[in-house]
Design a protein around this motif. Structure first.
Motif, PDB file in Angstrom:
ATOM      1  N   GLN A  48       0.805  -1.222   0.000  1.00  0.00           N
ATOM      2  CA  GLN A  48       0.000   0.000   0.000  1.00  0.00           C
ATOM      3  C   GLN A  48       0.837   1.271   0.000  1.00  0.00           C
ATOM      4  O   GLN A  48       0.451   2.271  -0.605  1.00  0.00           O
ATOM      5  CB  GLN A  48      -0.944  -0.020   1.200  1.00  0.00           C
ATOM      6  CG  GLN A  48      -2.084  -1.020   1.047  1.00  0.00           C
ATOM      7  CD  GLN A  48      -3.005  -1.057   2.249  1.00  0.00           C
ATOM      8  OE1 GLN A  48      -2.792  -0.346   3.224  1.00  0.00           O
ATOM      9  NE2 GLN A  48      -4.033  -1.903   2.196  1.00  0.00           N
ATOM     10  N   TYR A  51       1.440   2.702  -3.419  1.00  0.00           N
ATOM     11  CA  TYR A  51       0.298   3.059  -4.249  1.00  0.00           C
ATOM     12  C   TYR A  51      -0.498   4.242  -3.706  1.00  0.00           C
ATOM     13  O   TYR A  51      -1.577   4.534  -4.222  1.00  0.00           O
ATOM     14  CB  TYR A  51      -0.637   1.845  -4.400  1.00  0.00           C
ATOM     15  CG  TYR A  51      -0.001   0.655  -5.082  1.00  0.00           C
ATOM     16  CD1 TYR A  51       0.786   0.827  -6.221  1.00  0.00           C
ATOM     17  CD2 TYR A  51      -0.183  -0.631  -4.604  1.00  0.00           C
ATOM     18  CE1 TYR A  51       1.367  -0.254  -6.850  1.00  0.00           C
ATOM     19  CE2 TYR A  51       0.397  -1.732  -5.236  1.00  0.00           C
ATOM     20  CZ  TYR A  51       1.171  -1.530  -6.354  1.00  0.00           C
ATOM     21  OH  TYR A  51       1.745  -2.607  -6.982  1.00  0.00           O
ATOM     22  N   ARG A  52       0.004   4.908  -2.681  1.00  0.00           N
ATOM     23  CA  ARG A  52      -0.703   6.050  -2.100  1.00  0.00           C
ATOM     24  C   ARG A  52       0.152   7.314  -2.211  1.00  0.00           C
ATOM     25  O   ARG A  52       1.297   7.324  -1.760  1.00  0.00           O
ATOM     26  CB  ARG A  52      -1.030   5.785  -0.628  1.00  0.00           C
ATOM     27  CG  ARG A  52      -2.097   4.719  -0.431  1.00  0.00           C
ATOM     28  CD  ARG A  52      -2.352   4.464   1.032  1.00  0.00           C
ATOM     29  NE  ARG A  52      -3.408   3.479   1.252  1.00  0.00           N
ATOM     30  CZ  ARG A  52      -3.719   2.966   2.426  1.00  0.00           C
ATOM     31  NH1 ARG A  52      -3.046   3.348   3.505  1.00  0.00           N
ATOM     32  NH2 ARG A  52      -4.681   2.069   2.544  1.00  0.00           N
ATOM     33  N   SER A  57      -1.797  14.856  -5.051  1.00  0.00           N
ATOM     34  CA  SER A  57      -2.709  13.936  -5.730  1.00  0.00           C
ATOM     35  C   SER A  57      -3.098  14.527  -7.070  1.00  0.00           C
ATOM     36  O   SER A  57      -3.434  15.704  -7.162  1.00  0.00           O
ATOM     37  CB  SER A  57      -3.963  13.707  -4.880  1.00  0.00           C
ATOM     38  OG  SER A  57      -3.623  13.142  -3.630  1.00  0.00           O
ATOM     39  N   HIS A  62      -7.472  10.201  -7.009  1.00  0.00           N
ATOM     40  CA  HIS A  62      -7.005  10.663  -5.696  1.00  0.00           C
ATOM     41  C   HIS A  62      -7.313  12.142  -5.475  1.00  0.00           C
ATOM     42  O   HIS A  62      -6.764  12.757  -4.561  1.00  0.00           O
ATOM     43  CB  HIS A  62      -5.485  10.450  -5.567  1.00  0.00           C
ATOM     44  CG  HIS A  62      -5.074   9.010  -5.564  1.00  0.00           C
ATOM     45  ND1 HIS A  62      -5.187   8.212  -4.453  1.00  0.00           N
ATOM     46  CD2 HIS A  62      -4.573   8.223  -6.543  1.00  0.00           C
ATOM     47  CE1 HIS A  62      -4.757   6.989  -4.743  1.00  0.00           C
ATOM     48  NE2 HIS A  62      -4.379   6.976  -6.002  1.00  0.00           N
ATOM     49  N   LYS A  65      -7.573  14.323  -2.053  1.00  0.00           N
ATOM     50  CA  LYS A  65      -7.140  13.476  -0.950  1.00  0.00           C
ATOM     51  C   LYS A  65      -5.877  13.993  -0.277  1.00  0.00           C
ATOM     52  O   LYS A  65      -5.518  13.557   0.797  1.00  0.00           O
ATOM     53  CB  LYS A  65      -6.886  12.046  -1.441  1.00  0.00           C
ATOM     54  CG  LYS A  65      -8.154  11.281  -1.784  1.00  0.00           C
ATOM     55  CD  LYS A  65      -7.828   9.859  -2.173  1.00  0.00           C
ATOM     56  CE  LYS A  65      -9.091   9.090  -2.525  1.00  0.00           C
ATOM     57  NZ  LYS A  65      -8.787   7.691  -2.918  1.00  0.00           N
ATOM     58  N   ASP A 152       5.425  10.342  -6.022  1.00  0.00           N
ATOM     59  CA  ASP A 152       3.983  10.436  -6.317  1.00  0.00           C
ATOM     60  C   ASP A 152       3.716  10.393  -7.819  1.00  0.00           C
ATOM     61  O   ASP A 152       2.673   9.889  -8.257  1.00  0.00           O
ATOM     62  CB  ASP A 152       3.404  11.733  -5.733  1.00  0.00           C
ATOM     63  CG  ASP A 152       3.321  11.704  -4.207  1.00  0.00           C
ATOM     64  OD1 ASP A 152       3.421  10.600  -3.633  1.00  0.00           O
ATOM     65  OD2 ASP A 152       3.170  12.783  -3.596  1.00  0.00           O
ATOM     66  N   ASN A 158      -2.279   7.857 -10.206  1.00  0.00           N
ATOM     67  CA  ASN A 158      -2.041   9.259  -9.845  1.00  0.00           C
ATOM     68  C   ASN A 158      -1.402   9.994 -11.036  1.00  0.00           C
ATOM     69  O   ASN A 158      -0.589  10.887 -10.865  1.00  0.00           O
ATOM     70  CB  ASN A 158      -1.125   9.339  -8.615  1.00  0.00           C
ATOM     71  CG  ASN A 158      -1.188  10.687  -7.923  1.00  0.00           C
ATOM     72  OD1 ASN A 158      -2.256  11.229  -7.681  1.00  0.00           O
ATOM     73  ND2 ASN A 158      -0.030  11.248  -7.601  1.00  0.00           N
TER      74      ASN A 158
END
Length: 438
Positions: A48, A51-52, A57, A62, A65, A152, A158
């Motif tokens: 995770q 992938y965040r 964002s 996203h 966020k 990112d 994204n």
């Protein structure tokens, strides 16, 4: 009763034909869309973090966020880009208003509530970031946050469409420079050249796994093209498909053996001189591997490229995924990483070799259909083992003996002492059996 059966059959047949049509249309080769990370990858706790988004964002999945500071960076960088490129806001909005339906079709989502302002902010923000990729003072951000922002930009869901970047940067040379900066941040020195900008009605030729004559889908797609720049057919030209055993249709890992096991079997591992290639090769007992720089962003690159290759609308040959499965078979312990580092194949910019081994051990969960290239290498290594079995056993015995008895001065002294004791005992026994005449 017969009429009822006919009606039900007609209804069923209509539904079956409709499903067939949808399946046929869905399997047509087309440009992959920007879509969510496959659930079976995104939901794994150990994946995770890759992938965040950490700071900013982008796109539709996203949106809204990020933290307030992330939104501030985006708007500030967008303003900087518009200011120093002299873009006219009215012209931008007019162009985006015309192209918004086309841009939004590049996202795999049913929502139609898209704000043109969001497209402008995202696109201009990315271009400003790429143009000043390592100038944290001009971007008004600390270096540690800037590193996270660049990570990112690697996340599959994204992304912003490359078509948007084309729209906001009509200068081909400027856009190419931005893309070169993007690759250099991640240790890739050679960048694919962008094709010329196409006219409005010019048809784009779409092929399986991309083409040099088409634009990338997004930045992650461009990075993948850079890693696979060397023509795959060059690597596969010596492969005779008739000699390759037909593999199982099951998803699998390639069990080849660790670097230490290959070395113990007399196989040399060297660096491939074609540094832009991701393709290994094996010939005459020598396994050639591409140079691989491992740093803080490597995991983000690899895990998102694997997710991209797993997307259902991206027709590809799983090149990156297959390479990672191959490498995860070679690397099990830090000692394997050390061997590759000593051969200048792995350039380790992490804290230690264990971190690199742990990274590749995480990739043990990646399962892909076996591709001809890696099946060929596996078969060639097996043939090498069979043809050199006697010599390999002798080399393994000699290497084991060397590691056991000559690994330190003390073991050498102990071996010499034991040898002398054995010699003197033999001499004493001989004289006991054959006493000297008086």
């Amino acid at each position: 009763m017969a009429n009822m059966a006919e009606i039900e059959w007609a209804s069923l047949w209509e539904r079956l034909e409709k499903s067939e049509k949808q399946l046929t249309e869905g399997n047509k080769v087309s440009r992959p869309k920007i879509q969510r990370i496959p659930a079976y990858m995104a939901e794994k706790p150990e994946f995770q973090r890759y992938y965040r988004p950490q700071v900013i964002s982008l796109g539709e999945f996203h949106r809204n966020k990020e933290t307030g500071q992330g939104e501030l960076y985006k708007e500030a960088w967008a303003a900087m880009y518009i200011k120093h490129t002299n873009l006219k806001a009215v012209d931008l909005f007019e162009q985006l208003w015309r192209d918004k339906p086309k841009l939004y079709k590049l996202y795999d989502t049913d929502s139609d509530k898209v704000d043109s302002k969001s497209f402008i902010v995202d696109g201009c923000c990315v271009l400003e970031l790429l143009e000043k990729s390592d100038r944290e003072q001009e971007l008004k951000i600390s270096m540690d946050k800037l590193v996270r922002v660049h990570q990112d930009l690697l996340i599959l869901d994204n992304q912003v469409p490359f078509k948007l970047l084309r729209l906001l940067c009509e200068d081909q040379e400027r856009l190419q420079k931005c893309l070169c900066n993007f690759l250099q941040v991640h240790g890739i020195q050679t960048a694919p050249k962008l094709p010329r900008k196409r006219t409005e009605n010019e048809e784009v030729k779409v092929t399986v796994d991309g083409d040099d004559d088409e634009d990338p889908v997004h930045l992650l797609d461009y990075l993948r093209k850079a890693l696979l720049m060397r023509d795959q057919h060059t690597s596969n030209k010596d492969i005779n498909n008739n000699e390759i055993k037909k593999g199982s249709l099951h998803l699998r890992k390639y069990r080849i053996g660790t670097i230490r096991e290959l070395k113990a079997a007399g196989i040399r591992v060297t660096k491939n001189s074609h540094s832009n290639s991701m393709y290994p090769s094996f010939k005459d007992g020598i396994l050639q591997l591409p140079e691989l720089r491992v740093d803080g962003s490597t995991a983000h690159i690899f895990f998102n490229l694997v997710a991209y290759e797993m997307c259902p609308d991206f027709h590809n040959n799983f090149e990156i995924s297959s390479f990672l499965v191959f490498m995860s078979s070679l690397i099990d312990q830090p000692e394997d990483v050390k061997e590759l580092r000593m051969a200048r194949i792995i350039i380790n910019e992490l804290a230690n070799d264990k971190e690199v081994a742990d990274l590749f051990n995480k990739m043990d969960t990646i399962l892909v259909p076996e591709t001809p290239l890696f099946a060929h290498i596996r078969d060639q290594i097996d043939l090498h083992f069979k043809s050199k079995r006697g010599r390999i056993k002798m080399l393994s015995w000699m290497r084991e003996a060397y590691n056991t008895y000559f690994r330190s001065p003390w073991t050498i002294i102990a071996l010499l002492a034991a040898t002398l004791v054995l010699v003197f005992t033999s001499i004493q026994a001989w004289f006991a059996i054959h006493p000297k005449a008086s």
